[in-house]
Design an enzyme around this catalytic site. Structure first.
Site, PDB file in Angstrom:
ATOM      1  N   LYS A  14       0.845  -1.205   0.000  1.00 62.49           N
ATOM      2  CA  LYS A  14       0.000   0.000   0.000  1.00 62.49           C
ATOM      3  C   LYS A  14       0.881   1.256   0.000  1.00 62.49           C
ATOM      4  CE  LYS A  14      -0.481  -0.405   4.977  1.00 62.49           C
ATOM      5  NZ  LYS A  14      -1.173   0.178   6.079  1.00 62.49           N
ATOM      6  N   TYR A  71      13.748  30.482   7.647  1.00 68.70           N
ATOM      7  CA  TYR A  71      12.629  31.222   8.232  1.00 68.70           C
ATOM      8  C   TYR A  71      12.679  31.230   9.760  1.00 68.70           C
ATOM      9  CZ  TYR A  71      10.470  30.797   3.596  1.00 68.70           C
ATOM     10  OH  TYR A  71      10.201  30.865   2.264  1.00 68.70           O
ATOM     11  N   MET A 117       9.559  24.666   2.533  1.00 67.74           N
ATOM     12  CA  MET A 117       8.761  23.807   1.642  1.00 67.74           C
ATOM     13  C   MET A 117       9.629  22.995   0.683  1.00 67.74           C
ATOM     14  SD  MET A 117       5.581  24.837  -0.835  1.00 67.74           S
ATOM     15  CE  MET A 117       4.604  25.554   0.447  1.00 67.74           C
ATOM     16  N   ARG A 176     -10.641  -0.481  14.537  1.00 65.51           N
ATOM     17  CA  ARG A 176     -10.778   0.235  13.255  1.00 65.51           C
ATOM     18  C   ARG A 176     -11.816  -0.539  12.439  1.00 65.51           C
ATOM     19  NH1 ARG A 176      -4.556   1.387  11.418  1.00 65.51           N
ATOM     20  NH2 ARG A 176      -5.063  -0.460  10.203  1.00 65.51           N
TER      21      ARG A 176
HETATM   22  C1  LIG Z   1      -4.105  -4.469   7.585  1.00 73.27           C
HETATM   23  C2  LIG Z   1      -2.609  -4.376   7.550  1.00 73.27           C
HETATM   24  N1  LIG Z   1      -1.900  -5.512   7.539  1.00 73.27           N
HETATM   25  C3  LIG Z   1      -0.546  -5.487   7.518  1.00 73.27           C
HETATM   26  C4  LIG Z   1       0.126  -4.296   7.523  1.00 73.27           C
HETATM   27  C5  LIG Z   1       1.627  -4.323   7.499  1.00 73.27           C
HETATM   28  O1  LIG Z   1       2.144  -3.866   8.704  1.00 73.27           O
HETATM   29  P1  LIG Z   1       3.718  -3.790   8.897  1.00 73.27           P
HETATM   30  O2  LIG Z   1       4.165  -2.717   7.975  1.00 73.27           O
HETATM   31  O3  LIG Z   1       3.904  -3.464  10.327  1.00 73.27           O
HETATM   32  O4  LIG Z   1       4.244  -5.117   8.518  1.00 73.27           O
HETATM   33  C6  LIG Z   1      -0.581  -3.097   7.554  1.00 73.27           C
HETATM   34  C7  LIG Z   1       0.119  -1.819   7.613  1.00 73.27           C
HETATM   35  O5  LIG Z   1      -0.137  -0.950   8.377  1.00 73.27           O
HETATM   36  C8  LIG Z   1      -1.989  -3.144   7.561  1.00 73.27           C
HETATM   37  O6  LIG Z   1      -2.722  -2.020   7.566  1.00 73.27           O
END
Ligand SMILES: Cc1ncc(COP(=O)(O)O)c(C=O)c1O
Length: 398
Positions: free
Chosen positions: A38, A270, A318, A136
């Site tokens: 991700k 700054y 920036m 969550r």
């Molecule tokens: C649902 C889920 N699984 C696994 C992971 C992977 O976690 P990590 O980067 O600590 O291995 C994440 C990352 O936050 C996650 O959101």
């Protein structure tokens, strides 16, 4: 170097990603490994890192957003792929058509995915998520019997296959935290309820990188590893990357945009929060908070410039920040290394996290879109896991 990378670049060593995946697989011998990609592979480039992870034995890839999963498919990946962050009206049908495992935490999502399966004319692959304490997404224990029963009904109707039952830890990066044992108990209960509903998931999974490293009883069938595959420790308490046998994959560096002499007593950046103590040399690093350099690094971020580790002088702006070379010399175009594996004395992302009061996850993930990504392979001849070679198959790296 291509022109877009002359200012600044994040250089990613794909051999490091492969070596980290292998090291993590070795730590979870009974489980398959999902490479979590991700946020563009935590800033490292999801497509090349996904290919590297597949080549080293990751039989699953995982993303948060459906769009992130579609991008992997568009790049040619055909292996098992899961995504978990859905909102009503999401692109369920595309996910079904692209053979992506989707996470379902609630009845509304189950309805939407079964509608999509009907429209697509094929069953969806669904992974039911239990909230075992993170609070969550995930289904609360009180609603879990209803969700699992409804999923089983849809399975019987040929609309979906429940491929997984899964959950996520709240405090796996704090070994010994009481919530860890409580979540494992809740997860086992959720598995038993799913089993009683008649579900036979292919994979049960709850472990992220810290749980993989510290909690063998949490490995189940699959471990979902993000930060570890990029060669970063999830938390200082668990050890440094080096101690864990991981190699940081990303080096963030820039070319100095200016080097000049300045007198003692000169205010810098700054707010003039830094003033030169003596006659000195000032180097300008062309990276700023628009590139993901935390403003909290003002006066604290470590940088290797002109052969020494130094500290950001004054505020991060920036697009740029200043380093006081304290009389040492450098030339415009010389390299400033913010973080990397640490081999040549440069700081690591873990050092940046400590210096700026955040976690290394954020340091690498926030490196912005203006910074060119350059993928290198320091071991191009290395043998890789052949596609479809058993449970740790390289499954269709595109
Ligand atoms: C649902 C889920 N699984 C696994 C992971 C992977 O976690 P990590 O980067 O600590 O291995 C994440 C990352 O936050 C996650 O959101």
């Amino acid at each position: 170097m291509n022109e877009t990378a002359t200012r600044a670049r994040a250089v990613i060593d794909l051999a490091a990603v492969r070596s980290n995946v292998r090291a993590l697989c070795d730590r979870a011998p009974g489980a398959e490994l999902m490479a979590v990609l991700k946020a563009d592979g935590y800033g490292h480039g999801a497509v090349p890192c996904g290919r590297a992870a597949r080549a080293a034995g990751a039989s699953w890839l995982g993303t948060a957003l459906p769009e992130e999963a579609f991008a992997l498919r568009a790049a040619g990946d055909t292996g098992r792929l899961m995504c978990w962050l859905w909102t009503p009206g999401g692109p369920w049908r595309t996910a079904v058509e692209q053979d992506i495992d989707v996470s379902v935490s609630a009845l509304w999502a189950l309805r939407e995915v079964t509608d999509a399966a009907r429209a697509a004319g094929r069953p969806a692959r669904v992974q039911l998520k239990a909230d075992t304490g993170l609070g969550r997404s995930g289904c609360q224990p009180a609603d879990w019997p209803e969700l699992t029963a409804a999923a089983r009904d849809a399975e019987r109707a040929g609309l979906l296959t429940v491929t997984g039952v899964w959950s996520h830890f709240a405090c796996a990066d704090e070994p010994g935290h009481p919530s860890i044992a409580a979540q494992l108990t809740a997860y086992r209960t959720a598995l038993a309820v799913a089993d009683a509903a008649g579900l036979r998931p292919e994979v049960r999974h709850i472990a992220n990188t810290p749980a993989l490293l510290t909690l063998p009883e949490a490995h189940f069938d699959l471990v979902r590893t993000g930060i570890g595959i990029y060669g970063i420790s999830p938390a200082p308490e668990i050890g440094t990357a080096r101690e864990l046998g991981l190699r940081p994959a990303m080096t963030l560096e820039a070319s100095l945009a200016s080097v000049k002499s300045a007198p003692a007593g000169h205010g810098i950046s700054y707010g003039h929060h830094y003033t030169t103590a003596d006659d000195t040399t000032l180097a300008l690093v062309p990276l700023g908070y628009a590139d993901g350099i935390p403003r909290a690094a003002s006066g604290s971020g470590p940088v290797l410039v002109a052969g020494k580790r130094r500290t950001v002088a004054g505020r991060v702006a920036m697009d740029q920040f200043v380093v006081d070379l304290q009389g040492d010399t450098a030339l415009p175009g010389d390299r400033a290394v913010l973080f990397g594996p640490g081999d040549d004395g440069e700081p690591t992302a873990e050092d940046w996290a400590a210096a700026t009061g955040t976690i290394a996850y954020e340091v690498v993930t926030r490196v912005g879109g203006r910074v060119a990504r350059i993928h290198r392979d320091s071991a191009p001849e290395e043998p890789t896991v052949p596609a479809a070679a058993g449970s740790r198959e390289g499954g269709g790296a595109g």
